[in-house]
Design a protein around this motif. Structure first.
Motif, PDB file in Angstrom:
ATOM      1  N   SER A   1      31.617  -6.681 -54.779  1.00 25.35           N
ATOM      2  CA  SER A   1      32.620  -8.106 -54.886  1.00 25.35           C
ATOM      3  C   SER A   1      31.623  -8.576 -53.002  1.00 25.35           C
ATOM      4  O   SER A   1      32.169 -10.018 -53.014  1.00 25.35           O
ATOM      5  CB  SER A   1      34.180  -7.315 -55.440  1.00 25.35           C
ATOM      6  OG  SER A   1      34.035  -7.493 -55.530  1.00 25.35           O
ATOM      7  N   ALA A   2      31.558  -8.279 -52.329  1.00 26.47           N
ATOM      8  CA  ALA A   2      31.379  -8.412 -51.230  1.00 26.47           C
ATOM      9  C   ALA A   2      29.905  -9.408 -51.100  1.00 26.47           C
ATOM     10  O   ALA A   2      29.528 -11.113 -50.375  1.00 26.47           O
ATOM     11  CB  ALA A   2      31.106  -8.105 -50.562  1.00 26.47           C
ATOM     12  N   LEU A   3      29.151  -9.173 -51.689  1.00 25.76           N
ATOM     13  CA  LEU A   3      27.979  -9.712 -52.235  1.00 25.76           C
ATOM     14  C   LEU A   3      28.026 -10.918 -52.881  1.00 25.76           C
ATOM     15  O   LEU A   3      26.906 -11.835 -53.086  1.00 25.76           O
ATOM     16  CB  LEU A   3      27.327  -8.491 -52.366  1.00 25.76           C
ATOM     17  CG  LEU A   3      26.638  -7.549 -51.655  1.00 25.76           C
ATOM     18  CD1 LEU A   3      25.928  -6.475 -52.169  1.00 25.76           C
ATOM     19  CD2 LEU A   3      26.139  -8.019 -50.042  1.00 25.76           C
ATOM     20  N   LEU A   4      28.365 -10.627 -53.984  1.00 30.05           N
ATOM     21  CA  LEU A   4      28.999 -11.529 -54.620  1.00 30.05           C
ATOM     22  C   LEU A   4      29.847 -13.185 -54.635  1.00 30.05           C
ATOM     23  O   LEU A   4      28.946 -14.109 -54.406  1.00 30.05           O
ATOM     24  CB  LEU A   4      29.720 -10.964 -56.378  1.00 30.05           C
ATOM     25  CG  LEU A   4      28.833 -10.107 -57.351  1.00 30.05           C
ATOM     26  CD1 LEU A   4      29.820  -9.678 -58.183  1.00 30.05           C
ATOM     27  CD2 LEU A   4      27.862 -11.260 -58.060  1.00 30.05           C
TER      28      LEU A   4
ATOM     29  N   ALA B   1      27.867 -15.945 -53.967  1.00 25.83           N
ATOM     30  CA  ALA B   1      28.623 -17.772 -54.296  1.00 25.83           C
ATOM     31  C   ALA B   1      28.847 -18.513 -53.791  1.00 25.83           C
ATOM     32  O   ALA B   1      28.945 -19.871 -53.558  1.00 25.83           O
ATOM     33  CB  ALA B   1      30.103 -17.512 -54.882  1.00 25.83           C
ATOM     34  N   HIS B   2      28.575 -18.171 -51.885  1.00 22.41           N
ATOM     35  CA  HIS B   2      28.522 -19.116 -50.865  1.00 22.41           C
ATOM     36  C   HIS B   2      26.852 -20.181 -50.446  1.00 22.41           C
ATOM     37  O   HIS B   2      26.275 -20.536 -49.509  1.00 22.41           O
ATOM     38  CB  HIS B   2      28.675 -18.837 -49.946  1.00 22.41           C
ATOM     39  CG  HIS B   2      30.073 -18.221 -49.668  1.00 22.41           C
ATOM     40  ND1 HIS B   2      31.204 -17.837 -50.587  1.00 22.41           N
ATOM     41  CD2 HIS B   2      31.157 -19.067 -49.094  1.00 22.41           C
ATOM     42  CE1 HIS B   2      32.200 -17.974 -50.209  1.00 22.41           C
ATOM     43  NE2 HIS B   2      32.067 -18.967 -48.934  1.00 22.41           N
ATOM     44  N   ILE B   3      26.321 -19.537 -51.209  1.00 14.84           N
ATOM     45  CA  ILE B   3      24.857 -19.920 -51.366  1.00 14.84           C
ATOM     46  C   ILE B   3      24.495 -21.024 -52.321  1.00 14.84           C
ATOM     47  O   ILE B   3      23.809 -21.260 -52.737  1.00 14.84           O
ATOM     48  CB  ILE B   3      23.498 -18.648 -51.288  1.00 14.84           C
ATOM     49  CG1 ILE B   3      23.705 -17.709 -50.866  1.00 14.84           C
ATOM     50  CG2 ILE B   3      21.948 -18.884 -51.962  1.00 14.84           C
ATOM     51  CD1 ILE B   3      23.004 -16.133 -50.646  1.00 14.84           C
ATOM     52  N   THR B   4      23.734 -22.036 -51.673  1.00 16.86           N
ATOM     53  CA  THR B   4      23.248 -23.167 -52.205  1.00 16.86           C
ATOM     54  C   THR B   4      21.805 -23.269 -52.452  1.00 16.86           C
ATOM     55  O   THR B   4      21.919 -24.585 -53.228  1.00 16.86           O
ATOM     56  CB  THR B   4      24.014 -24.131 -51.245  1.00 16.86           C
ATOM     57  OG1 THR B   4      23.505 -24.961 -50.025  1.00 16.86           O
ATOM     58  CG2 THR B   4      25.172 -24.183 -51.490  1.00 16.86           C
TER      59      THR B   4
ATOM     60  N   PRO C   1      34.105 -14.694 -45.277  1.00 17.71           N
ATOM     61  CA  PRO C   1      34.693 -13.945 -44.968  1.00 17.71           C
ATOM     62  C   PRO C   1      34.528 -12.110 -45.408  1.00 17.71           C
ATOM     63  O   PRO C   1      35.073 -11.348 -45.135  1.00 17.71           O
ATOM     64  CB  PRO C   1      36.431 -13.958 -44.868  1.00 17.71           C
ATOM     65  CG  PRO C   1      36.306 -15.624 -45.911  1.00 17.71           C
ATOM     66  CD  PRO C   1      34.747 -15.727 -46.040  1.00 17.71           C
ATOM     67  N   GLN C   2      34.322 -12.319 -47.071  1.00 20.53           N
ATOM     68  CA  GLN C   2      33.658 -10.802 -47.622  1.00 20.53           C
ATOM     69  C   GLN C   2      32.910 -10.069 -46.902  1.00 20.53           C
ATOM     70  O   GLN C   2      33.125  -8.925 -47.657  1.00 20.53           O
ATOM     71  CB  GLN C   2      34.321 -11.553 -48.637  1.00 20.53           C
ATOM     72  CG  GLN C   2      35.299 -11.897 -50.075  1.00 20.53           C
ATOM     73  CD  GLN C   2      35.010 -13.339 -50.145  1.00 20.53           C
ATOM     74  OE1 GLN C   2      34.666 -13.526 -48.869  1.00 20.53           O
ATOM     75  NE2 GLN C   2      35.997 -13.924 -50.788  1.00 20.53           N
ATOM     76  N   LEU C   3      32.144 -10.533 -46.044  1.00 22.53           N
ATOM     77  CA  LEU C   3      30.795 -10.160 -46.749  1.00 22.53           C
ATOM     78  C   LEU C   3      31.062  -8.859 -44.822  1.00 22.53           C
ATOM     79  O   LEU C   3      30.687  -7.283 -44.644  1.00 22.53           O
ATOM     80  CB  LEU C   3      30.007 -11.198 -45.266  1.00 22.53           C
ATOM     81  CG  LEU C   3      28.449 -10.291 -45.293  1.00 22.53           C
ATOM     82  CD1 LEU C   3      27.762 -10.335 -46.748  1.00 22.53           C
ATOM     83  CD2 LEU C   3      27.795 -10.878 -44.426  1.00 22.53           C
TER      84      LEU C   3
ATOM     85  N   PRO D   1      32.474 -15.891 -39.579  1.00 18.34           N
ATOM     86  CA  PRO D   1      33.301 -15.686 -40.072  1.00 18.34           C
ATOM     87  C   PRO D   1      33.870 -14.586 -38.936  1.00 18.34           C
ATOM     88  O   PRO D   1      33.778 -13.315 -38.952  1.00 18.34           O
ATOM     89  CB  PRO D   1      33.853 -15.294 -41.387  1.00 18.34           C
ATOM     90  CG  PRO D   1      32.242 -14.950 -41.580  1.00 18.34           C
ATOM     91  CD  PRO D   1      31.689 -15.478 -41.103  1.00 18.34           C
ATOM     92  N   LYS D   2      35.467 -14.085 -38.760  1.00 19.61           N
ATOM     93  CA  LYS D   2      36.006 -13.164 -37.699  1.00 19.61           C
ATOM     94  C   LYS D   2      36.362 -12.121 -38.653  1.00 19.61           C
ATOM     95  O   LYS D   2      36.042 -10.774 -37.676  1.00 19.61           O
ATOM     96  CB  LYS D   2      37.288 -13.757 -37.362  1.00 19.61           C
ATOM     97  CG  LYS D   2      38.295 -13.662 -38.320  1.00 19.61           C
ATOM     98  CD  LYS D   2      39.715 -14.400 -37.457  1.00 19.61           C
ATOM     99  CE  LYS D   2      41.327 -13.891 -38.340  1.00 19.61           C
ATOM    100  NZ  LYS D   2      39.988 -15.145 -39.279  1.00 19.61           N
ATOM    101  N   GLU D   3      36.259 -12.228 -39.761  1.00 20.88           N
ATOM    102  CA  GLU D   3      36.200 -11.037 -40.403  1.00 20.88           C
ATOM    103  C   GLU D   3      34.568  -9.903 -40.148  1.00 20.88           C
ATOM    104  O   GLU D   3      34.890  -8.487 -40.057  1.00 20.88           O
ATOM    105  CB  GLU D   3      36.197 -11.411 -42.079  1.00 20.88           C
ATOM    106  CG  GLU D   3      37.475 -11.430 -42.369  1.00 20.88           C
ATOM    107  CD  GLU D   3      37.703 -13.349 -41.643  1.00 20.88           C
ATOM    108  OE1 GLU D   3      39.108 -13.529 -42.382  1.00 20.88           O
ATOM    109  OE2 GLU D   3      37.301 -13.376 -41.581  1.00 20.88           O
ATOM    110  N   LEU D   4      33.991 -10.510 -40.230  1.00 22.79           N
ATOM    111  CA  LEU D   4      32.281  -9.293 -39.709  1.00 22.79           C
ATOM    112  C   LEU D   4      32.627  -8.668 -37.878  1.00 22.79           C
ATOM    113  O   LEU D   4      32.049  -7.019 -38.302  1.00 22.79           O
ATOM    114  CB  LEU D   4      31.468 -10.344 -39.169  1.00 22.79           C
ATOM    115  CG  LEU D   4      31.004 -11.368 -40.491  1.00 22.79           C
ATOM    116  CD1 LEU D   4      29.171 -11.742 -40.004  1.00 22.79           C
ATOM    117  CD2 LEU D   4      30.767 -11.067 -41.408  1.00 22.79           C
TER     118      LEU D   4
END
Length: 300
Positions: free
Chosen positions: A66-69, A73-76, A124-126, A147-150
């Motif tokens: 899920s994190a990698l997907l 999704a954030h890659i344009t 942030p999911q990363l 993101p601070k989640e890192l």
């Protein structure tokens, strides 16, 4: 935990139970009643533990997926189609380009997307890749802020965001990455001061902040790190005296430095003589500042 996550482990446990029961059924009837009871209890405990382990492993790898997907999704832009076509739910995360899994837990331990020429932002999911030890995004066009989640990636030892387009201040949450050994933010658009808390990372060996838009003075806290070997601060906008970092007291505490690059800043004053007495120092670059040519009169 959803029912769908449990279906696979439970079905597998059923197969294991049937196989094992078939293999021991001939001998089982010869056991005494008490022996049968103890055997059945121990066997049930083993089966339960196996099922829980399999369910947990399935859940954990789903977290990594899920994190990698979310990153996908954030890659344009993915001009080489390395992510868009390869990162699919039809294949294991451990077989995706740029992803390495550990043999023991089968969790993502390394993410190497260097030179993929990707464009996008970091979700942030990363920060849910809790087994990640190594992340390398060198030579891409990731932009925005980190993101601070890192900060949850506390197993990380290696970070390279070299040659991207990240902006904003260097996050202070880097101080929570206690195992970090190498930090490279070289060639981005970070601005503001270096957070002094970074120099509380007791395992840090290399810090590379070259070619950003950093300013202010170089933190004296750099002298806290006995493990630090290489410092790259060149091509920024640092000001103040070099003696703030390399005065008699402070430099004595960082006498183990091997490479020190502070060229092309706005440092001023004399170059402390003690710099040239550092036995471990192999590289010193200080040109492109406002430093005086001659050595200071009051040497340490």
């Amino acid at each position: 935990m959803s029912i769908s996550l449990l279906l696979f482990p439970v079905s597998q446990c059923t197969i294991y139970f049937h196989t094992f029961y078939t293999s021991i059924s001939a001998n089982y009837m010869h056991l005494h009643s008490m022996e049968r009871t103890w055997f059945f209890m121990v066997y049930c405990c083993c089966i339960a533990a196996s099922c829980l382990t399999m369910a947990a492993a399935q859940t954990n790898i789903s977290t990594d997926q899920s994190a990698l997907l979310a990153l996908k999704a954030h890659i344009t832009s993915d001009p080489h189609n390395l992510i868009f076509t390869n990162w699919s739910t039809t294949t294991s995360v451990c077989n995706w380009f740029g992803v390495t899994c550990g043999a023991r837990h089968l969790r993502a331990t390394a993410l190497n997307l260097s030179y993929f020429d990707l464009e996008g932002t970091i979700p942030p999911q990363l920060g849910n890749l809790s087994f990640l030890v190594y992340i390398n995004l060198k030579n891409n066009s990731f932009h925005g802020s980190l993101p601070k989640e890192l900060a949850r990636l506390q197993r990380l030892k290696f970070i390279s965001f070299t040659f991207n387009k990240f902006i904003g201040s260097i996050p202070s949450w880097f101080e929570f990455l206690f195992n970090l050994q190498i930090l490279s933010l070289y060639g981005n658009k970070f601005s503001g001061f270096i957070p002094a808390a970074i120099f509380n990372l007791s395992a840090l060996q290399v810090i590379d902040l070259r070619y950003n838009q950093l300013s202010g003075s170089i933190p004296r806290e750099m002298g806290n790190l006995t493990t630090l070997k290489e410092i790259y601060l060149d091509n920024n906008n640092f000001i103040g005296k070099l003696a703030l970092m390399t005065g008699c007291t402070v430099l004595y505490n960082i006498s183990w430095i091997e490479k020190l690059h502070v060229q092309e800043n706005a440092l001023e004053g004399n170059v402390p003589m003690v710099v040239f007495n550092m036995s471990s120092l192999t590289t010193l670059t200080i040109y492109g500042n406002y430093l005086k040519d001659r050595l200071p009169d009051n040497m340490c």
